[in-house]
Design a protein around this motif. Structure first.
Motif, PDB file in Angstrom:
ATOM      1  N   PRO A 328      27.514   3.691  52.303  1.00  0.00           N
ATOM      2  CA  PRO A 328      27.665   3.564  53.762  1.00  0.00           C
ATOM      3  C   PRO A 328      26.357   3.195  54.462  1.00  0.00           C
ATOM      4  O   PRO A 328      25.692   4.020  55.094  1.00  0.00           O
ATOM      5  N   VAL A 329      25.992   1.919  54.366  1.00  0.00           N
ATOM      6  CA  VAL A 329      24.778   1.430  55.030  1.00  0.00           C
ATOM      7  C   VAL A 329      25.115   0.183  55.830  1.00  0.00           C
ATOM      8  O   VAL A 329      26.096  -0.508  55.558  1.00  0.00           O
ATOM      9  N   PHE A 330      24.277  -0.115  56.803  1.00  0.00           N
ATOM     10  CA  PHE A 330      24.451  -1.270  57.682  1.00  0.00           C
ATOM     11  C   PHE A 330      23.104  -1.596  58.299  1.00  0.00           C
ATOM     12  O   PHE A 330      22.153  -0.811  58.188  1.00  0.00           O
ATOM     13  N   PRO A 331      22.970  -2.728  58.938  1.00  0.00           N
ATOM     14  CA  PRO A 331      21.675  -3.109  59.511  1.00  0.00           C
ATOM     15  C   PRO A 331      21.439  -2.485  60.876  1.00  0.00           C
ATOM     16  O   PRO A 331      22.342  -2.399  61.709  1.00  0.00           O
ATOM     17  N   VAL A 332      20.217  -2.058  61.123  1.00  0.00           N
ATOM     18  CA  VAL A 332      19.762  -1.654  62.454  1.00  0.00           C
ATOM     19  C   VAL A 332      18.371  -2.247  62.665  1.00  0.00           C
ATOM     20  O   VAL A 332      17.650  -2.523  61.707  1.00  0.00           O
ATOM     21  N   GLU A 333      18.029  -2.417  63.905  1.00  0.00           N
ATOM     22  CA  GLU A 333      16.704  -2.939  64.237  1.00  0.00           C
ATOM     23  C   GLU A 333      15.718  -1.773  64.259  1.00  0.00           C
ATOM     24  O   GLU A 333      15.856  -0.860  65.062  1.00  0.00           O
ATOM     25  N   PRO A 334      14.709  -1.783  63.367  1.00  0.00           N
ATOM     26  CA  PRO A 334      13.770  -0.658  63.346  1.00  0.00           C
ATOM     27  C   PRO A 334      12.881  -0.645  64.581  1.00  0.00           C
ATOM     28  O   PRO A 334      12.681  -1.667  65.245  1.00  0.00           O
ATOM     29  N   SER A 335      12.341   0.511  64.876  1.00  0.00           N
ATOM     30  CA  SER A 335      11.429   0.647  66.011  1.00  0.00           C
ATOM     31  C   SER A 335      10.132  -0.096  65.719  1.00  0.00           C
ATOM     32  O   SER A 335       9.663  -0.161  64.582  1.00  0.00           O
ATOM     33  N   THR A 336       9.573  -0.678  66.758  1.00  0.00           N
ATOM     34  CA  THR A 336       8.281  -1.358  66.609  1.00  0.00           C
ATOM     35  C   THR A 336       7.115  -0.382  66.661  1.00  0.00           C
ATOM     36  O   THR A 336       5.988  -0.743  66.369  1.00  0.00           O
ATOM     37  N   LYS A 337       7.424   0.840  67.023  1.00  0.00           N
ATOM     38  CA  LYS A 337       6.385   1.867  67.116  1.00  0.00           C
ATOM     39  C   LYS A 337       6.130   2.473  65.746  1.00  0.00           C
ATOM     40  O   LYS A 337       7.062   2.775  64.994  1.00  0.00           O
ATOM     41  N   GLU A 338       4.876   2.643  65.386  1.00  0.00           N
ATOM     42  CA  GLU A 338       4.498   3.301  64.143  1.00  0.00           C
ATOM     43  C   GLU A 338       3.865   4.648  64.486  1.00  0.00           C
ATOM     44  O   GLU A 338       2.962   4.725  65.316  1.00  0.00           O
ATOM     45  N   GLU A 339       4.353   5.668  63.844  1.00  0.00           N
ATOM     46  CA  GLU A 339       3.884   7.020  64.141  1.00  0.00           C
ATOM     47  C   GLU A 339       3.557   7.734  62.835  1.00  0.00           C
ATOM     48  O   GLU A 339       4.280   7.596  61.842  1.00  0.00           O
ATOM     49  N   PHE A 407      23.218   7.721  67.893  1.00  0.00           N
ATOM     50  CA  PHE A 407      22.852   7.083  66.632  1.00  0.00           C
ATOM     51  C   PHE A 407      21.680   6.125  66.788  1.00  0.00           C
ATOM     52  O   PHE A 407      20.803   6.053  65.921  1.00  0.00           O
ATOM     53  N   GLU A 408      21.623   5.398  67.879  1.00  0.00           N
ATOM     54  CA  GLU A 408      20.541   4.440  68.073  1.00  0.00           C
ATOM     55  C   GLU A 408      19.191   5.144  68.114  1.00  0.00           C
ATOM     56  O   GLU A 408      18.220   4.707  67.475  1.00  0.00           O
ATOM     57  N   GLU A 409      19.111   6.254  68.852  1.00  0.00           N
ATOM     58  CA  GLU A 409      17.867   7.011  68.941  1.00  0.00           C
ATOM     59  C   GLU A 409      17.557   7.695  67.608  1.00  0.00           C
ATOM     60  O   GLU A 409      16.391   7.799  67.209  1.00  0.00           O
ATOM     61  N   PHE A 410      18.579   8.157  66.922  1.00  0.00           N
ATOM     62  CA  PHE A 410      18.394   8.812  65.630  1.00  0.00           C
ATOM     63  C   PHE A 410      17.710   7.880  64.630  1.00  0.00           C
ATOM     64  O   PHE A 410      16.702   8.236  63.996  1.00  0.00           O
ATOM     65  N   TYR A 411      18.223   6.665  64.502  1.00  0.00           N
ATOM     66  CA  TYR A 411      17.623   5.720  63.561  1.00  0.00           C
ATOM     67  C   TYR A 411      16.256   5.242  64.038  1.00  0.00           C
ATOM     68  O   TYR A 411      15.373   4.923  63.220  1.00  0.00           O
ATOM     69  N   ILE A 413      13.942   7.097  65.661  1.00  0.00           N
ATOM     70  CA  ILE A 413      12.961   8.124  65.306  1.00  0.00           C
ATOM     71  C   ILE A 413      12.696   8.112  63.804  1.00  0.00           C
ATOM     72  O   ILE A 413      11.542   8.196  63.353  1.00  0.00           O
ATOM     73  N   LEU A 414      13.753   7.985  63.028  1.00  0.00           N
ATOM     74  CA  LEU A 414      13.567   7.932  61.579  1.00  0.00           C
ATOM     75  C   LEU A 414      12.706   6.740  61.179  1.00  0.00           C
ATOM     76  O   LEU A 414      11.824   6.856  60.310  1.00  0.00           O
ATOM     77  N   SER A 415      12.948   5.586  61.776  1.00  0.00           N
ATOM     78  CA  SER A 415      12.218   4.377  61.382  1.00  0.00           C
ATOM     79  C   SER A 415      10.737   4.460  61.711  1.00  0.00           C
ATOM     80  O   SER A 415       9.928   3.742  61.116  1.00  0.00           O
ATOM     81  N   GLU A 416      10.355   5.333  62.656  1.00  0.00           N
ATOM     82  CA  GLU A 416       8.941   5.496  63.008  1.00  0.00           C
ATOM     83  C   GLU A 416       8.216   6.417  62.033  1.00  0.00           C
ATOM     84  O   GLU A 416       6.980   6.438  62.000  1.00  0.00           O
ATOM     85  N   SER A 417       8.968   7.174  61.237  1.00  0.00           N
ATOM     86  CA  SER A 417       8.375   8.121  60.300  1.00  0.00           C
ATOM     87  C   SER A 417       8.016   7.439  58.986  1.00  0.00           C
ATOM     88  O   SER A 417       8.546   6.368  58.671  1.00  0.00           O
ATOM     89  N   PHE A 418       7.151   8.086  58.211  1.00  0.00           N
ATOM     90  CA  PHE A 418       6.817   7.527  56.899  1.00  0.00           C
ATOM     91  C   PHE A 418       7.585   8.204  55.773  1.00  0.00           C
ATOM     92  O   PHE A 418       7.555   7.738  54.631  1.00  0.00           O
ATOM     93  N   ALA A 419       8.299   9.294  56.079  1.00  0.00           N
ATOM     94  CA  ALA A 419       9.062   9.992  55.048  1.00  0.00           C
ATOM     95  C   ALA A 419      10.177  10.802  55.682  1.00  0.00           C
ATOM     96  O   ALA A 419      10.062  11.278  56.818  1.00  0.00           O
ATOM     97  N   LEU A 420      11.274  10.952  54.921  1.00  0.00           N
ATOM     98  CA  LEU A 420      12.400  11.782  55.325  1.00  0.00           C
ATOM     99  C   LEU A 420      12.596  12.873  54.274  1.00  0.00           C
ATOM    100  O   LEU A 420      12.710  12.584  53.082  1.00  0.00           O
ATOM    101  N   LEU A 421      12.629  14.121  54.744  1.00  0.00           N
ATOM    102  CA  LEU A 421      12.876  15.255  53.852  1.00  0.00           C
ATOM    103  C   LEU A 421      14.306  15.733  54.084  1.00  0.00           C
ATOM    104  O   LEU A 421      14.620  16.232  55.165  1.00  0.00           O
TER     105      LEU A 421
END
Length: 539
Positions: A328-339, A407-411, A413-421
């Motif tokens: 269950p995956v699909f495309p989203v536009e990642p955030s341009t912000k790097e955190e 969902f848009e905000e969820f992805y 925030i995740l895209s700005e991170s370097f790891a998901l636990l």
């Protein structure tokens, strides 16, 4: 001697007699025949006179037949006859003695036409026919989420009708992935029947920019009477609930030849002896050979094959031939912000994680690495729900609780991170349940932290699309190791994760295309009956 003048007189009288005979024969045409003056051109030339036939009379031939002697100086007499009306048209042909000429339907051969003393009126040039400009195609107007209105008769001839059903009020990311993949089937049109879509999943669907996605309807509104279209394909997002709570509608669609894709979430509930009775509900579909079972990961598929299928009736065990994995995956536009941040997803319950230990390690990073900016800038996102654990004051401004996200905000925030636990509630996520955290990492393009057991269980993952956790490492040890890496290496790992997401999406699309071609049970595939009019949208 009076012989030659006498012969001349006979020839003239003969011509007059022939002229009168022809006049009588053609009297029905109201237009009397006319004789071309003897000063007309020689028999070798042809005169184009619209609407007339030419009759050539060779006096030499008459003379040779001993009717009379040679007529001189005019050997051939031309008579112009009016064109007969349909269907009395005939071909008047001359033989060898007439110069091998052929006049058919009043039109002489173009190559033989020359200018003579007898000039016909020039034909009027044909009026220029203007090709009408095609009417502009007016695309139906979409609503704010990009959904299309109801399809009317003729607007979409002979589509492949696909019903997306979700009757549990959850698993939005699953039906979004199904929609994206199956919408790529040529000439397909997708109807959504949803029970309780949450977290504004429609914003994600809008980003797909699909031109064949209809406005959602309540799943309970599926009545399927004579005014409703009937599906070729049913995508049951949560098959456990879809085939039981919508049993009358499902039975009706089965009887009309629909094909079911049954997505399984609770693998251990499909036993024959299970009180949930899911196996009982799916039996008619198996016997009709109109069902493919979809699993969200290879490990849940293996569980059903090894632990569940042996409990089924022997005649139903061939269903394993139609077991497929759909990620269950699909495309989203990642955030341009790097955190410089990492994220934890899941319930905040302390039974899932030792938050005290995590917070203590977090605090130690800042104290033990005062000269390294990445440790000083580190932030932590707790994405989930439940009772908040106590956060030490020294890191309180760098720990953020993100709850109830769309969902848009969820992805984002995740895209700005370097790891998901991930926070797996139990070991069942390694044998019979599929975690949503693993595909979420691919969608957002953030590598998930996990041991090799996770890599083996969720076998669509690759080593370079996740952070492999050593046997002697805990989650925070992996975070500390990543912080020691260069930003370039961290970005490269995230890029590989996003690339893997695109690969899996392409695999899903190819599977959907292949499955659709293999389905033989189609309704209204003759092209004679497009979508029916008369049904309205409800939302």
């Amino acid at each position: 001697m009076l012989v030659r003048p006498f012969n001349t007189l006979v020839a003239l009288l003969t011509a007059v007699i022939i002229f009168l005979a022809v006049s009588i024969l053609w009297n029905s045409n109201n237009s009397p025949p006319t004789m071309v003056p003897f000063s007309a051109s020689s028999p070798d030339s042809r005169v184009s006179v619209p609407g007339a036939y030419f009759l050539a009379i060779d006096t030499k031939r008459i003379a040779d037949d001993k009717w009379f002697f040679e007529f001189a100086p005019f050997r051939t007499v031309y008579i112009v006859l009016p064109v007969p009306s349909e269907p009395d048209k005939v071909n008047i042909q001359s033989g060898a003695a007439l110069g091998q000429s052929t006049m058919v339907g009043g039109t002489p051969p173009a190559a033989a036409t020359t200018t003579t003393d007898l000039v016909a009126e020039p034909e009027k040039p044909a009026e220029e026919v203007k090709t009408p400009e095609p009417e502009p195609i007016i695309a139906p107007e979409r609503n704010e989420y990009g959904f299309l209105p109801a399809v009317k008769t003729g607007e979409l001839p002979n589509p492949m009708r696909i019903f997306l059903v979700e009757n549990a009020g959850s698993h939005e990311e699953v039906f979004a992935a199904l929609i994206y993949a199956f919408a790529q089937i040529p000439n397909s049109y997708i109807y959504e029947y949803l029970f309780r879509p949450r977290f504004n999943i429609f914003t994600i669907l809008k980003s797909f920019n699909l031109g064949n996605l209809a406005k959602p309807r309540f799943s309970t509104s599926m009545k399927l009477d004579e005014t409703e279209p009937h599906p070729d394909i049913i995508l049951a997002t949560t098959c456990e609930f879809d085939v039981t709570r919508l049993q009358p509608q499902m039975s009706y669609m089965l009887g009309n030849g629909s094909y079911l894709f049954c997505t399984i979430h609770h693998a251990d509930r499909w036993h024959r002896e299970s009180s949930y009775k899911y196996y009982n509900a799916i039996q008619p579909w198996i016997e009709a050979d109109r069902v493919t079972f979809l699993f969200l990961s290879g490990h849940t598929k293996r569980y059903v094959e090894e632990q569940v299928i042996p409990s089924w009736d022997m005649k139903h065990r061939d269903a394993t031939k139609k077991f497929e994995v759909f990620v269950p995956v699909f495309p989203v536009e990642p955030s341009t912000k790097e955190e410089m941040s990492f994220s934890l997803q899941g319930n905040y319950e302390s039974v899932r994680r030792d938050y005290k230990s995590i917070f203590d390690r977090f605090s130690a990073f800042e104290k033990n690495h005062p000269d390294k900016p990445q440790f000083q800038q580190l932030r932590m996102h707790l994405i989930g729900h439940g009772k908040h654990p106590d956060v030490p004051q020294e890191i309180g401004n760098r720990v953020e609780f993100n709850e109830g996200l769309e969902f848009e905000e969820f992805y984002k925030i995740l895209s700005e991170s370097f790891a998901l636990l991930p926070a797996f509630a139990s070991d069942e996520y390694y044998d019979r349940k599929a975690s949503s955290s693993v595909p979420a990492s691919l969608i957002a393009g953030v590598p998930i932290v996990g041991k090799r057991q996770l890599l083996q269980t969720y076998d669509y993952m690759t080593e370079d699309s996740m952070w492999i956790q050593g046997d002697d490492e805990d989650d925070m040890a992996v975070v500390g190791r990543i912080l020691e890496m260069s930003q370039q290496d961290i970005d490269a790992q995230k890029s590989r994760t996003r690339y893997r997401n695109r690969e899996v999406i392409d695999e899903n699309i190819q599977k959907a295309l292949s499955w659709s071609r293999a389905i033989e049970h189609r309704q209204n595939r003759t092209g004679l009956e497009p979508l029916k009019e008369g049904w309205t949208w409800e939302w």
